[in-house]
Enzyme design. Structure first.
Site, PDB file in Angstrom:
ATOM      1  CG  ASN A 129      94.224 -13.575 -47.824  1.00  0.00           C
ATOM      2  OD1 ASN A 129      93.468 -14.000 -46.950  1.00  0.00           O
ATOM      3  ND2 ASN A 129      95.524 -13.376 -47.611  1.00  0.00           N
ATOM      4  CD1 TRP A 130      87.862 -11.507 -48.739  1.00  0.00           C
ATOM      5  CD2 TRP A 130      86.191 -12.369 -47.511  1.00  0.00           C
ATOM      6  NE1 TRP A 130      86.752 -11.569 -49.530  1.00  0.00           N
ATOM      7  CE2 TRP A 130      85.710 -12.095 -48.804  1.00  0.00           C
ATOM      8  CE3 TRP A 130      85.323 -12.921 -46.563  1.00  0.00           C
ATOM      9  CZ2 TRP A 130      84.389 -12.345 -49.180  1.00  0.00           C
ATOM     10  CZ3 TRP A 130      84.016 -13.178 -46.930  1.00  0.00           C
ATOM     11  CH2 TRP A 130      83.552 -12.885 -48.222  1.00  0.00           C
ATOM     12  CE  LYS A 131      95.994 -10.049 -46.124  1.00  0.00           C
ATOM     13  NZ  LYS A 131      97.182  -9.226 -46.057  1.00  0.00           N
ATOM     14  CG  HIS A 162      99.629 -14.802 -46.455  1.00  0.00           C
ATOM     15  ND1 HIS A 162     100.034 -13.807 -45.601  1.00  0.00           N
ATOM     16  CD2 HIS A 162      98.993 -14.181 -47.482  1.00  0.00           C
ATOM     17  CE1 HIS A 162      99.659 -12.628 -46.090  1.00  0.00           C
ATOM     18  NE2 HIS A 162      99.025 -12.828 -47.231  1.00  0.00           N
ATOM     19  CD  GLU A 172      98.973 -10.948 -43.415  1.00  0.00           C
ATOM     20  OE1 GLU A 172      97.897 -11.560 -43.334  1.00  0.00           O
ATOM     21  OE2 GLU A 172      99.110  -9.910 -44.106  1.00  0.00           O
ATOM     22  CD  GLU A 226     100.471 -12.264 -51.320  1.00  0.00           C
ATOM     23  OE1 GLU A 226      99.486 -11.635 -51.718  1.00  0.00           O
ATOM     24  OE2 GLU A 226     100.534 -12.755 -50.172  1.00  0.00           O
ATOM     25  N   GLY A 234      99.613  -4.783 -47.760  1.00  0.00           N
ATOM     26  CA  GLY A 234      98.854  -3.908 -46.866  1.00  0.00           C
ATOM     27  C   GLY A 234      99.499  -2.556 -46.628  1.00  0.00           C
ATOM     28  CB  SER A 269      99.435  -2.493 -52.249  1.00  0.00           C
ATOM     29  OG  SER A 269      99.780  -2.471 -50.877  1.00  0.00           O
TER      30      SER A 269
HETATM   31  P1  PGA Z   1      97.042  -6.574 -49.662  1.00  0.00           P
HETATM   32  O1  PGA Z   1      97.299  -8.100 -49.158  1.00  0.00           O
HETATM   33  O2  PGA Z   1      96.384  -6.662 -51.005  1.00  0.00           O
HETATM   34  O3  PGA Z   1      96.192  -5.957 -48.613  1.00  0.00           O
HETATM   35  O4  PGA Z   1      98.398  -5.928 -49.772  1.00  0.00           O
HETATM   36  C1  PGA Z   1      97.715  -9.094 -50.052  1.00  0.00           C
HETATM   37  C2  PGA Z   1      97.866 -10.420 -49.334  1.00  0.00           C
HETATM   38  O5  PGA Z   1      98.344 -10.433 -48.197  1.00  0.00           O
HETATM   39  O6  PGA Z   1      97.506 -11.492 -49.870  1.00  0.00           O
END
Ligand code: PGA
Length: 262
Positions: A15-17, A105, A107, A177, A183, A223
């Protein structure tokens, strides 16, 4: 859960965001495909989820070079078309050979106000368009510390899947998650991740039956990196990972995909 569980193909998703423009994306796919072997593709299903603006370029590259990477999106809208400025519908994505869409997600939930009801509608539209939803669920640090992890995660799963058939659920992917691990460099211990993911599979068993529970693929996210992938993937109910930061670097992402060699 049973010998049938061994038939689930591991799925590693990047997931590149909001990272990598379409030039970066092309370079990434070229570098990644150079690093992967036939064995990697045969053992692991790989998906990448670039920003919308990259998708056409990545699609063309994947098609022309016959790269066995599944194209994914990070989001879409549940309506087919209409007055939704800035949005993209599921059917637009299928036209670009997108096969997976991340939904729910944390976010999107936290920064853009996505509700459980929205996530449910999204899953309906993604499935209707013939794609696979990757449903994200997870608790905040406060929820974990006050013993509400299971209630939160189970609530998100049941709200998101309400109205789905066992057949539809069996084809889906759910990513657990924990929000505090995204992150932050903090990872849930493999045992803690297994406990929640195992509980999700039991919930699927109860609500949708054995076939759905045996076939649905469950990921861990938060992470994930090359140094912790082997332990995470050794857990019986964890079938894959959803990777953010560490999926931006082709070498690191390749090492994660090659978890069986670690
Ligand atoms: P991360 O993000 O690996 O940077 O913790 C995971 C995600 O949000 O899918």
């Amino acid at each position: 859960m049973s010998s049938e569980s061994n038939s689930r193909v591991p799925i590693v998703s990047g997931n590149w965001k909001m990272n990598h423009n379409h030039f970066d994306a092309i370079q990434f796919v070229q570098k990644l495909s150079y690093l992967l072997t036939k064995d990697d593709y045969n053992n692991v299903e790989i998906t990448i989820h670039p920003p919308f603006t990259d998708i056409r370029s990545v699609q063309t590259l994947i098609d022309v070079d016959e790269v066995r990477i599944g194209l994914g999106a990070q989001h879409c809208h549940w309506e087919e078309k209409g007055a939704f400025t800035g949005e993209v519908s599921a059917s637009f994505l299928t036209k670009l050979n997108v096969r997976y869409v991340i939904c729910g997600h944390s976010e999107r939930r936290e920064l853009f106000g996505q509700t459980d009801e929205d996530v449910n509608r999204l899953i309906v539209s993604i499935v209707k368009a013939g794609m696979t939803p990757i449903l994200c669920v997870g608790e905040t640090l406060t929820e974990r510390e006050t013993g509400r992890t299971t209630a939160k995660v189970m609530g998100q799963v049941s709200a998101a899947l309400q109205g789905r058939t066992p057949e539809q659920v069996s084809q889906m992917v759910i990513a657990y998650e924990p929000i505090w691990a995204i992150g932050t460099g903090r990872t849930a211990t493999a045992g803690d991740a297994q406990a929640v993911v195992g509980a999700i599979r039991s919930q699927i068993l109860e609500s949708f039956g054995e076939r759905a529970a045996m076939n649905i693929r469950l990921q861990y996210g938060g992470s994930v990196k090359a140094s912790n992938i082997a332990e995470i993937m050794s857990q019986p109910d964890i079938d894959g990972v959803l990777v953010g930061g560490a999926s931006l670097d082709p070498a690191e992402f390749a090492r994660i995909i090659q978890f069986r060699l670690r």
